[in-house]
Design an enzyme around this catalytic site. Structure first.
Site, PDB file in Angstrom:
ATOM      1  N   LYS A  11     -29.005 -22.878  13.592  1.00  0.00           N
ATOM      2  CA  LYS A  11     -29.195 -22.873  12.128  1.00  0.00           C
ATOM      3  C   LYS A  11     -28.249 -21.826  11.547  1.00  0.00           C
ATOM      4  O   LYS A  11     -28.261 -20.675  11.951  1.00  0.00           O
ATOM      5  CB  LYS A  11     -30.647 -22.522  11.794  1.00  0.00           C
ATOM      6  CG  LYS A  11     -31.050 -22.851  10.377  1.00  0.00           C
ATOM      7  CD  LYS A  11     -31.187 -24.351  10.136  1.00  0.00           C
ATOM      8  CE  LYS A  11     -32.625 -24.828  10.156  1.00  0.00           C
ATOM      9  NZ  LYS A  11     -32.730 -26.292  10.214  1.00  0.00           N
ATOM     10  N   THR A  56     -33.326 -26.479  15.676  1.00  0.00           N
ATOM     11  CA  THR A  56     -32.668 -25.469  14.831  1.00  0.00           C
ATOM     12  C   THR A  56     -33.696 -24.848  13.890  1.00  0.00           C
ATOM     13  O   THR A  56     -33.588 -23.687  13.514  1.00  0.00           O
ATOM     14  CB  THR A  56     -31.497 -26.070  14.022  1.00  0.00           C
ATOM     15  OG1 THR A  56     -31.998 -26.997  13.061  1.00  0.00           O
ATOM     16  CG2 THR A  56     -30.475 -26.752  14.918  1.00  0.00           C
ATOM     17  N   ARG A 173       6.094   2.221  -5.324  1.00  0.00           N
ATOM     18  CA  ARG A 173       5.392   1.001  -5.726  1.00  0.00           C
ATOM     19  C   ARG A 173       3.888   1.180  -5.555  1.00  0.00           C
ATOM     20  O   ARG A 173       3.433   2.168  -4.960  1.00  0.00           O
ATOM     21  CB  ARG A 173       5.877  -0.202  -4.919  1.00  0.00           C
ATOM     22  CG  ARG A 173       5.511  -0.131  -3.455  1.00  0.00           C
ATOM     23  CD  ARG A 173       5.856  -1.419  -2.689  1.00  0.00           C
ATOM     24  NE  ARG A 173       5.370  -1.320  -1.315  1.00  0.00           N
ATOM     25  CZ  ARG A 173       5.372  -2.307  -0.441  1.00  0.00           C
ATOM     26  NH1 ARG A 173       5.845  -3.496  -0.765  1.00  0.00           N
ATOM     27  NH2 ARG A 173       4.894  -2.134   0.775  1.00  0.00           N
ATOM     28  N   GLN A 221       2.727  -2.942   6.973  1.00  0.00           N
ATOM     29  CA  GLN A 221       2.611  -3.011   8.430  1.00  0.00           C
ATOM     30  C   GLN A 221       2.355  -1.616   9.001  1.00  0.00           C
ATOM     31  O   GLN A 221       1.511  -1.430   9.887  1.00  0.00           O
ATOM     32  CB  GLN A 221       3.898  -3.585   9.053  1.00  0.00           C
ATOM     33  CG  GLN A 221       4.101  -5.085   8.854  1.00  0.00           C
ATOM     34  CD  GLN A 221       4.866  -5.451   7.585  1.00  0.00           C
ATOM     35  OE1 GLN A 221       4.799  -4.749   6.564  1.00  0.00           O
ATOM     36  NE2 GLN A 221       5.578  -6.560   7.631  1.00  0.00           N
ATOM     37  N   HIS A 249       0.362  -7.979  -4.551  1.00  0.00           N
ATOM     38  CA  HIS A 249       1.564  -7.500  -5.240  1.00  0.00           C
ATOM     39  C   HIS A 249       1.289  -7.117  -6.694  1.00  0.00           C
ATOM     40  O   HIS A 249       0.587  -7.830  -7.413  1.00  0.00           O
ATOM     41  CB  HIS A 249       2.641  -8.594  -5.225  1.00  0.00           C
ATOM     42  CG  HIS A 249       3.020  -9.030  -3.844  1.00  0.00           C
ATOM     43  ND1 HIS A 249       3.565  -8.178  -2.914  1.00  0.00           N
ATOM     44  CD2 HIS A 249       2.933 -10.246  -3.233  1.00  0.00           C
ATOM     45  CE1 HIS A 249       3.809  -8.849  -1.800  1.00  0.00           C
ATOM     46  NE2 HIS A 249       3.409 -10.101  -1.953  1.00  0.00           N
TER      47      HIS A 249
HETATM   48  O1  LIG Z   1       4.872  -3.843   2.963  1.00  0.00           O
HETATM   49  C1  LIG Z   1       5.546  -4.873   2.916  1.00  0.00           C
HETATM   50  N1  LIG Z   1       5.855  -5.547   4.046  1.00  0.00           N
HETATM   51  C2  LIG Z   1       6.611  -6.678   4.052  1.00  0.00           C
HETATM   52  O2  LIG Z   1       6.889  -7.257   5.125  1.00  0.00           O
HETATM   53  C3  LIG Z   1       7.068  -7.151   2.804  1.00  0.00           C
HETATM   54  N2  LIG Z   1       7.804  -8.237   2.424  1.00  0.00           N
HETATM   55  C4  LIG Z   1       7.911  -8.202   1.069  1.00  0.00           C
HETATM   56  O3  LIG Z   1       8.533  -9.063   0.378  1.00  0.00           O
HETATM   57  N3  LIG Z   1       7.260  -7.118   0.563  1.00  0.00           N
HETATM   58  C5  LIG Z   1       6.720  -6.448   1.631  1.00  0.00           C
HETATM   59  N4  LIG Z   1       5.966  -5.323   1.707  1.00  0.00           N
END
Ligand SMILES: O=c1[nH]c(=O)c2[nH]c(=O)[nH]c2[nH]1
Length: 297
Positions: A11, A56, A173, A221, A249
């Protein structure tokens, strides 16, 4: 004759709210519990014999009865109780997977006596998945929908450029994301001492947020790795953590047409498309077990 492949049943999404009444002070646990069982279930598929099938409906009832009988100390503890019950209590069931989402509530202070009024926390949803086959446990906990932002200390430049690249390099940014993360505990059998699940969750979240805030970011990353590494370094009960981080973004708006200068103040918050950055961070020597696609977990 075609052969039956992997199968499971149970369930899904049992919504259970447990109030613990400590005099006038009440405590809430609010869970969404999904039970999935597998075992000797060939016959029900091939011939329709229900002889091995625990309904269930019974699995649903068990969730509610266990909330009363055992209480809900933590989502992990509750899931472990349920998984153990189904696998050890039913000869025909060999594996149980319990998935739980937990919704947090916060006290409304200064409202009457304040002890029984709550507002749902708008932040993240806590998650756990318990899997038990009668011998080994796999506990993967996590969270989703935790939205965070750094309004500076983020850059992105020095990337590969080809004839389709138009992105301007950014030296200051906004970095914003909605964290979805899953972490695997190294607790795997009853001989080992169990972690304190509640403390562990609070600490993992704290380290995650601190690493996000304190990392001067050259890419999302890099921030992701810093978040995972900090958790692996500080929480010995965890061997592996995977993140799925949408890059939310924020684009500077061109205010020149209005004769105005945009000095990193006014942004357009785009909802799609978004960059999607995903990776696992592991304790050295440990095996990678969390699936790449977190929606499969
Ligand atoms: O931190 C980021 N990693 C990316 O791989 C990437 N690619 C992108 O267009 N902007 C960003 N910003």
């Amino acid at each position: 004759m075609p052969i039956l492949g992997q199968n499971q049943y149970g369930k899904a999404e049992n919504r259970v709210v447990k109030i613990t009444r400590d005099g006038a002070t009440h405590h809430i646990k609010d869970l969404n519990v999904s039970v999935s069982l597998s075992g000797d279930m060939d016959e029900v598929h091939y011939s329709g014999s229900n002889a091995n099938v625990l309904p269930t409906d019974t699995t649903k009832n068990t969730v509610y009865a266990f909330a009363k009988e055992h209480g809900i100390e933590s989502a992990e503890q509750f899931g472990i109780h349920l998984a153990r019950h189904f696998v050890t209590g039913q000869e025909r069931i060999h594996r149980a997977r319990i998935r739980i989402e937990e919704y947090a509530w916060e006290r409304i202070e200064n409202s009457g006596d304040g002890a029984h009024s709550f507002v749902r926390k708008g932040q993240e949803t806590r998650l756990t998945q318990i899997t038990y086959d009668g011998e080994q446990w796999e506990i993967v906990s996590g969270l989703k929908d935790l939205v965070v932002m750094n309004s500076t200390n983020s850059e992105f430049w020095g990337y590969v450029k080809d004839k389709y690249t138009t992105l301007p390099e950014a030296y200051d940014r906004i970095l914003a994301t909605e964290v979805s993360g899953r972490w695997r505990f190294n607790w795997s059998d009853d001989e080992q001492e169990m972690p304190d699940w509640e403390t562990s969750y609070e600490q993992v979240k704290k380290h995650m947020l601190q690493a996000f805030a304190e990392t001067y970011s050259l890419s999302l990353q890099q921030t992701l790795y810093a978040m995972g590494a900090r958790i692996i370094d500080h929480r010995h009960e965890i061997d592996e953590i995977r993140f799925s981080l949408p890059n939310k973004h924020h684009f500077l708006v061109d205010l020149e047409p209005f004769g105005l200068k945009n000095d990193n103040e006014v942004y357009f918050a785009a909802d799609r498309p978004y960059g999607l950055i995903e990776a696992t961070v592991l304790r050295d020597g440990c095996e990678e077990k969390i699936p790449a696609d977190l929606t499969n977990l």
